[in-house]
Scaffold this active site. Structure first.
Site, PDB file in Angstrom:
ATOM      1  N   PRO A   5       0.796  -1.272   0.011  1.00 37.03           N
ATOM      2  CA  PRO A   5      -0.027  -0.017   0.099  1.00 37.03           C
ATOM      3  C   PRO A   5       0.662   1.264  -0.081  1.00 37.03           C
ATOM      4  O   PRO A   5       0.125   2.420  -0.100  1.00 37.03           O
ATOM      5  CB  PRO A   5      -1.063  -0.250   1.424  1.00 37.03           C
ATOM      6  N   MET A  52       8.495   1.546   2.820  1.00 38.44           N
ATOM      7  CA  MET A  52       8.457   1.538   4.264  1.00 38.44           C
ATOM      8  C   MET A  52       9.499   1.406   5.028  1.00 38.44           C
ATOM      9  O   MET A  52      10.381   0.320   4.504  1.00 38.44           O
ATOM     10  CB  MET A  52       7.285   0.445   4.674  1.00 38.44           C
ATOM     11  N   GLU A  53      10.045   2.138   5.901  1.00 40.02           N
ATOM     12  CA  GLU A  53      11.414   2.302   6.518  1.00 40.02           C
ATOM     13  C   GLU A  53      11.957   1.400   7.556  1.00 40.02           C
ATOM     14  O   GLU A  53      12.356   1.561   8.467  1.00 40.02           O
ATOM     15  CB  GLU A  53      11.632   3.540   6.986  1.00 40.02           C
ATOM     16  N   HIS A  77      14.148   8.756   0.507  1.00 41.98           N
ATOM     17  CA  HIS A  77      13.190   9.062   1.587  1.00 41.98           C
ATOM     18  C   HIS A  77      13.316   7.859   2.725  1.00 41.98           C
ATOM     19  O   HIS A  77      13.411   8.294   3.911  1.00 41.98           O
ATOM     20  CB  HIS A  77      11.868   9.092   1.108  1.00 41.98           C
ATOM     21  N   GLU A  78      13.080   6.596   2.201  1.00 41.09           N
ATOM     22  CA  GLU A  78      13.200   5.596   3.053  1.00 41.09           C
ATOM     23  C   GLU A  78      14.480   5.503   3.859  1.00 41.09           C
ATOM     24  O   GLU A  78      14.689   5.082   5.119  1.00 41.09           O
ATOM     25  CB  GLU A  78      12.765   4.480   2.401  1.00 41.09           C
ATOM     26  N   HIS A  81      15.051   7.754   6.617  1.00 47.35           N
ATOM     27  CA  HIS A  81      14.232   7.688   8.013  1.00 47.35           C
ATOM     28  C   HIS A  81      15.238   6.753   8.782  1.00 47.35           C
ATOM     29  O   HIS A  81      14.959   6.631   9.812  1.00 47.35           O
ATOM     30  CB  HIS A  81      12.969   6.529   7.542  1.00 47.35           C
ATOM     31  N   GLU A 105       8.176  12.441   9.336  1.00 51.00           N
ATOM     32  CA  GLU A 105       7.996  12.649   7.976  1.00 51.00           C
ATOM     33  C   GLU A 105       8.606  13.840   7.461  1.00 51.00           C
ATOM     34  O   GLU A 105       9.191  13.986   6.414  1.00 51.00           O
ATOM     35  CB  GLU A 105       6.659  12.403   7.698  1.00 51.00           C
ATOM     36  N   ASP A 153      -4.038   7.187  10.941  1.00 53.62           N
ATOM     37  CA  ASP A 153      -4.063   7.284   9.410  1.00 53.62           C
ATOM     38  C   ASP A 153      -4.483   8.909   9.230  1.00 53.62           C
ATOM     39  O   ASP A 153      -4.030   9.129   8.195  1.00 53.62           O
ATOM     40  CB  ASP A 153      -4.991   6.456   8.927  1.00 53.62           C
ATOM     41  N   TYR A 175       4.316  15.756   6.020  1.00 55.05           N
ATOM     42  CA  TYR A 175       5.369  15.576   4.927  1.00 55.05           C
ATOM     43  C   TYR A 175       6.022  16.862   4.319  1.00 55.05           C
ATOM     44  O   TYR A 175       7.184  17.167   4.626  1.00 55.05           O
ATOM     45  CB  TYR A 175       4.805  14.720   3.856  1.00 55.05           C
ATOM     46  N   ARG A 185      -0.853   0.449  -4.395  1.00 52.93           N
ATOM     47  CA  ARG A 185      -0.155   1.671  -3.666  1.00 52.93           C
ATOM     48  C   ARG A 185      -1.416   2.952  -3.549  1.00 52.93           C
ATOM     49  O   ARG A 185      -1.902   3.243  -4.318  1.00 52.93           O
ATOM     50  CB  ARG A 185       0.816   2.244  -4.384  1.00 52.93           C
ATOM     51  N   LYS A 242      -1.379   5.780  -2.688  1.00 53.00           N
ATOM     52  CA  LYS A 242      -1.218   7.256  -3.378  1.00 53.00           C
ATOM     53  C   LYS A 242      -1.958   7.223  -4.699  1.00 53.00           C
ATOM     54  O   LYS A 242      -2.095   8.187  -4.915  1.00 53.00           O
ATOM     55  CB  LYS A 242       0.339   7.386  -3.083  1.00 53.00           C
TER      56      LYS A 242
HETATM   57  N1  BES Z   1       6.541   5.437   6.743  1.00 54.48           N
HETATM   58  C1  BES Z   1       5.914   5.933   5.704  1.00 54.48           C
HETATM   59  C2  BES Z   1       4.683   5.151   5.415  1.00 54.48           C
HETATM   60  C3  BES Z   1       3.781   5.142   6.149  1.00 54.48           C
HETATM   61  C4  BES Z   1       3.225   6.465   7.146  1.00 54.48           C
HETATM   62  C5  BES Z   1       3.038   3.884   6.398  1.00 54.48           C
HETATM   63  C6  BES Z   1       2.305   6.298   7.954  1.00 54.48           C
HETATM   64  C7  BES Z   1       1.688   3.944   7.478  1.00 54.48           C
HETATM   65  C8  BES Z   1       1.558   4.951   8.323  1.00 54.48           C
HETATM   66  C9  BES Z   1       6.933   5.913   4.446  1.00 54.48           C
HETATM   67  O1  BES Z   1       8.327   6.200   4.730  1.00 54.48           O
HETATM   68  C10 BES Z   1       6.444   7.046   3.383  1.00 54.48           C
HETATM   69  O2  BES Z   1       6.237   8.117   3.874  1.00 54.48           O
HETATM   70  N2  BES Z   1       6.358   6.546   2.287  1.00 54.48           N
HETATM   71  C11 BES Z   1       5.924   7.431   1.288  1.00 54.48           C
HETATM   72  C12 BES Z   1       7.054   7.684   0.370  1.00 54.48           C
HETATM   73  C13 BES Z   1       7.093   9.171  -0.267  1.00 54.48           C
HETATM   74  C14 BES Z   1       6.924  10.090   0.498  1.00 54.48           C
HETATM   75  C15 BES Z   1       8.678   9.183  -1.045  1.00 54.48           C
HETATM   76  C16 BES Z   1       4.710   6.757   0.214  1.00 54.48           C
HETATM   77  O3  BES Z   1       4.626   5.644   0.259  1.00 54.48           O
HETATM   78  O4  BES Z   1       4.334   7.387  -0.468  1.00 54.48           O
HETATM   79 ZN    ZN Z   2       8.284   8.386   5.208  1.00 53.52          ZN
END
Ligand code: BES
Ligand code: ZN
Length: 652
Positions: A294, A298-299, A323-324, A327, A346, A405, A413, A605, A607
């Protein structure tokens, strides 16, 4: 719905309940809560009295009934409480014992009710003695274990083997491990995981680099981490090393793409270490998951989980990796204490990510990335302003009684990153870098909240440099302060202009024919030169900007013409495809429905799914179509995406 069998079982267990009157009272006022370093709106655990310091998992992964069975052995530090409280959601608890080996004895436990909106799950209260140092919880997962994504072979790259992965953040670890599921507590962990012999298990810990014949894998994470970073994946995996401390795991079919796409990983690591100090976790590997994952990334410590859409074939989406990796400092080393402090994870990471991108690919690229995000932030601000929670545009959030969430927005961010960019402009890059390096060092392996950061900032940067910077306005007020840095990119401006010409009905993308006079063998000749815009002439963010600036009324004909010239619909870059599908839906360009169907049936995903489904919800006809399609494909998604999209489709 949720309770079913588990509920009956728990009612029986409740009969065994011992008194838990001694459970200390939770802090009541917001000020009391902030002062308590263990208070967390999103966990039932009584960390102040009793907390896990080490977790040892002994689990068996059964693909035939999609269940994990096993024991979670918690080594605990007890300050004299007779009850330990854990978080659980969607778990079946078989029995609980205290003590080790010969001294292991069954103990009483009771499972409290699910919270009203089924966000937190249930508290699991275990009776202990003041001297108890180990609690062993025998349990199994259920179909309500939302962290788990069990994939049938058809949804993997090999199409031969099943796959399983977990997603813990924010509060899903409790759906596959009974645990005190708050980021305010850090634990070490070890695990023994039994999987089918043809598969390999990897975790956010020390991993082996190849499959073994026994199907049993042992793991150790010796640095203390918050519970949301415990992660497991099981599949047909191969490993490739980029350097002595970086590499990638993936299904064999993806290996050649991975080798090319992530080749810059050692360079990213060098850039990151140069900026903010040594990498503290030993190894840094990537794990490319199936498409249902999704998130982009994920870091998980030592092993970032990555969505295969990042494999664009041209390294154009590697900022996700930057990004990861970032983290590993912001988030994993210095961790948000509660989900209200999510921006500390973030916002700092986006800032750091862009610094890594700048080092590798130059300032122009880093600025373009930031600018696109800044535009997205403007849309997010509008949405939040008109929502039930206009206060969500503050960096420091109040997510009490809400799913964490809800705090996963561009505020944390992008506003978070622009806070640091603005600070950089005020105090100078050199001063900010020294400050950040010291910050990561000072709070390494700790969890901190917004007020601790704020105080540290005042003492170590603002008062030292005597700079007048209103950090409180950024952190505690809604919207974007006036002093926010302004970025400009002529490359993006040009894309908007190009889109405007298309919107005005000009054939702006048609090939241009010009003539040039050349001399050949002393004779003048006219040469025809055809110039046309091609997709490779611009980077992803430029095309994104172009498509976003196109009007929802350019019509089917123009859509078709653009698609013929630039092939957005099938270009293989998920960022561009998403934009194009959204525009196509708005322009009633039904011809791309098969491509949309293929994309959203495969890619999970969130997004990408959210804007596409949102656009589909704008007309009753499209919404009906989306609902029918979702009913067929929703099991291709991880529960995180499935639940989000289901809510979106079922809104009034
Ligand atoms: N840690 C996040 C993903 C996340 C945040 C999962 C909150 C569950 C709850 C991860 O580092 C992230 O920010 N992923 C982004 C990457 C992007 C900003 C480059 C994503 O998946 O879109
Ligand atoms: Zn992140």
């Amino acid at each position: 719905m949720y309770f079913r069998i588990t509920y009956l079982f728990f009612v029986l267990c409740a009969c065994l309940m011992t008194s838990c009157d001694s459970t200390p009272k939770a802090p009541e006022t917001k000020t009391e809560q902030l002062a308590d370093s263990t208070y967390d709106d999103h966990s039932y655990s009584n960390l102040k009295e009793i907390r896990t310091s080490h977790l040892d998992l002994d689990l068996e992964v059964n693909f035939s009934n999609k269940t994990i069975y096993g024991v979670a052995h918690h080594t605990i530090i007890n300050k004299g409480s007779d009850t330990a409280i854990f978080d659980i959601k969607g778990l079946l608890i078989q029995k609980i014992t205290i003590g080790k080996g010969k001294n292991e004895r069954e103990t009483d436990f009771v499972i409290g009710n699910m919270d009203k909106d089924s966000i937190l799950g249930q508290p699991l209260l275990v009776t202990v003695k003041p001297k108890t140092t180990q609690i062993n919880i025998y349990y199994q997962t259920t179909t309500d274990s939302d962290a788990l994504d069990w994939l049938d072979p058809a949804l993997t790259s090999s199409k031969k083997h099943p796959f399983l992965y977990t997603q813990g953040q924010a509060i899903l670890t409790r759906t596959w491990i009974p645990i005190q599921d708050s980021p305010s507590n850090r634990i070490t962990y070890s695990a023994k995981i039994k999987v089918p012999k043809e598969l390999m298990a990897v975790m956010s810990a020390k991993n082996s680099k190849r499959k073994n014949d026994s199907g049993t894998y042992y793991f150790k994470m010796e640095k203390a981490i918050p519970s949301y970073l415990i992660a497991l994946a099981v599949g047909d995996l191969k490993y490739h090393a980029f350097s002595s401390k970086t590499g990638v795991y993936c299904e064999p079919q993806l290996m050649s793409s991975c080798k090319y796409e992530f080749e810059d990983l050692p360079k990213m690591m060098n850039a990151a270490e140069k900026l903010y100090g040594n990498y503290q976790w030993g190894q840094y590997d990537l794990l490319v998951l199936p498409y249902s994952f999704p998130f982009g990334g994920m870091e998980n410590p030592r092993l970032t989980f990555v969505n295969p859409t990042v494999l664009a074939g041209d390294r154009s989406l590697v900022s996700v990796i930057a990004h990861e990796l970032a983290h590993s400092w912001s988030g994993n080393l210095v961790t948000n204490r509660t989900w209200n402090d999510f921006w500390l994870n973030e916002g700092f990471t986006v800032y750091f990510e862009e610094r890594i991108m700048e080092k590798l690919y130059g300032k122009e690229i880093a600025d373009i990335l930031a600018l696109v995000e800044f535009h997205e932030l403007q849309d997010e601000l509008k949405r939040i302003k008109n929502s039930e929670h206009p206060e969500d545009s503050r960096l420091f959030l109040d997510l009490e009684n809400r799913d964490p969430d809800a705090g996963m927005t561009d505020i944390a961010y992008v506003k978070g990153a622009f806070f640091l960019k603005t600070l950089e402009q005020k105090v100078g890059r050199k001063n900010l870098d020294i400050f950040l390096k010291n910050y990561f060092h000072k709070f390494a392996f700790q969890t901190i909240n917004t007020s601790i950061f704020s105080e540290y900032l005042n003492e170590n940067l603002l008062s030292k440099t005597k700079i007048d910077f209103d950090s409180k306005e950024w952190i505690y007020k809604e919207g974007i302060p006036e002093n926010c840095v302004h970025l400009k990119s002529s490359r993006l401006d040009k894309m908007v202009q190009l889109a405007e010409r298309v919107n005005n009905g000009e054939k702006a993308l048609a090939p241009k024919i010009t003539f040039k006079t050349i001399r050949r063998k002393g004779r003048k000749k006219r040469k025809m030169i055809v110039t046309k815009i091609e997709r490779k002439d611009h980077i992803v963010q430029e095309w994104q900007t172009f498509i976003r600036a196109l009007s929802p009324t350019i019509g089917k004909e123009t859509m078709r013409e653009i698609d013929n010239r630039l092939n957005f619909a099938k270009c293989g870059n998920a960022e561009i495809m998403t934009e194009w599908y959204v525009l196509g839906i708005r322009n009633n360009y039904k011809q791309i429905r098969p491509q949309i169907t293929a994309f959203i049936s495969k890619v999970g995903r969130r997004k990408y799914l959210i804007p596409i489904y949102e656009a589909l919800c704008e007309t009753p006809e499209n919404k009906k179509w989306a609902k029918e399609l979702f009913a067929k494909i929703s099991l291709n998604y991880h529960a995180v995406s499935r639940n989000t999209i289901s809510d979106l489709l079922n809104e009034k």
